[in-house]
Structures are given as structure tokens and as C-alpha cells.
Design a protein around this motif. Structure first.
Motif, mmCIF file in Angstrom:
data_model
loop_
_atom_site.group_PDB
_atom_site.id
_atom_site.type_symbol
_atom_site.label_atom_id
_atom_site.label_comp_id
_atom_site.label_asym_id
_atom_site.label_seq_id
_atom_site.Cartn_x
_atom_site.Cartn_y
_atom_site.Cartn_z
ATOM 1 N N LYS A 13 7.750 0.653 0.601
ATOM 2 C CA LYS A 13 7.340 1.584 -0.459
ATOM 3 C C LYS A 13 8.423 2.641 -0.675
ATOM 4 C CE LYS A 13 3.581 4.523 -1.950
ATOM 5 N NZ LYS A 13 2.261 5.069 -1.615
ATOM 6 N N LEU A 14 9.039 3.092 0.401
ATOM 7 C CA LEU A 14 10.112 4.072 0.301
ATOM 8 C C LEU A 14 11.318 3.489 -0.439
ATOM 9 C CD1 LEU A 14 11.205 6.859 1.063
ATOM 10 C CD2 LEU A 14 12.034 5.860 3.193
ATOM 11 N N ASN A 15 11.672 2.248 -0.116
ATOM 12 C CA ASN A 15 12.794 1.590 -0.799
ATOM 13 C C ASN A 15 12.508 1.425 -2.289
ATOM 14 O OD1 ASN A 15 14.258 1.369 1.541
ATOM 15 N ND2 ASN A 15 13.643 -0.735 1.956
ATOM 16 N N ARG A 16 11.272 1.057 -2.609
ATOM 17 C CA ARG A 16 10.901 0.863 -4.015
ATOM 18 C C ARG A 16 10.962 2.185 -4.773
ATOM 19 N NH1 ARG A 16 6.052 -2.912 -5.202
ATOM 20 N NH2 ARG A 16 6.217 -2.797 -2.961
ATOM 21 N N MET A 17 10.500 3.255 -4.155
ATOM 22 C CA MET A 17 10.529 4.575 -4.793
ATOM 23 C C MET A 17 11.975 5.044 -4.989
ATOM 24 S SD MET A 17 7.453 5.411 -5.437
ATOM 25 C CE MET A 17 7.178 7.153 -5.509
ATOM 26 N N ALA A 18 12.819 4.778 -4.001
ATOM 27 C CA ALA A 18 14.225 5.174 -4.123
ATOM 28 C C ALA A 18 14.894 4.404 -5.254
ATOM 29 C CB ALA A 18 14.953 4.927 -2.807
ATOM 30 N N LEU A 19 14.616 3.115 -5.363
ATOM 31 C CA LEU A 19 15.204 2.310 -6.439
ATOM 32 C C LEU A 19 14.719 2.784 -7.808
ATOM 33 C CD1 LEU A 19 15.140 -1.292 -4.959
ATOM 34 C CD2 LEU A 19 17.129 0.142 -5.431
ATOM 35 N N MET A 20 13.455 3.154 -7.911
ATOM 36 C CA MET A 20 12.938 3.646 -9.189
ATOM 37 C C MET A 20 13.600 4.964 -9.565
ATOM 38 S SD MET A 20 8.901 2.637 -8.821
ATOM 39 C CE MET A 20 8.421 3.658 -10.185
ATOM 40 N N ALA A 21 13.827 5.836 -8.585
ATOM 41 C CA ALA A 21 14.489 7.115 -8.860
ATOM 42 C C ALA A 21 15.926 6.892 -9.300
ATOM 43 C CB ALA A 21 14.443 7.999 -7.618
ATOM 44 N N ILE A 22 16.627 5.994 -8.631
ATOM 45 C CA ILE A 22 18.016 5.689 -9.001
ATOM 46 C C ILE A 22 18.072 5.102 -10.403
ATOM 47 C CG2 ILE A 22 19.976 4.191 -8.465
ATOM 48 C CD1 ILE A 22 19.238 4.587 -5.498
#
Length: 49
Positions: free
Chosen positions: A3-12
């Protein structure tokens, strides 16, 4: 973790899209000044007799 990786990718993705949109709105593009070089006028000499 996933979930953290997905959120980071969405922010980027959001930051990248914003940067692309800001740079796409610049007119004229930077490269057009390099490609368009006007021809210099021919010099007329006064030595013609």
C-alpha cells in the motif's frame, strides 16, 4: 508495504503530470529559438565600378 509503494507511485505520478503540464504550456518552446536562425542579408560592397 504494498500500500505504501502504491501511494508513493501515485504521488510521483501526480507530481510528474503537473510538471509536464507546466512545461507544455510554455510558448514558444525553447528548441524553436535554436532551430530558426534567420538568414543574414548580403553585404553590398561600394567597390563596384
Amino acid at each position: 508495504m504494498e500500500k505504501l509503494n502504491r501511494m508513493a507511485l501515485m504521488a510521483i505520478k501526480k507530481v510528474t503530470n503537473g510538471a509536464v503540464k507546466r512545461n507544455a504550456e510554455e510558448w514558444p518552446p525553447v528548441c524553436i529559438g535554436i532551430l530558426h536562425q534567420p538568414k543574414r542579408p548580403e553585404q553590398i560592397s561600394n567597390n563596384k565600378r
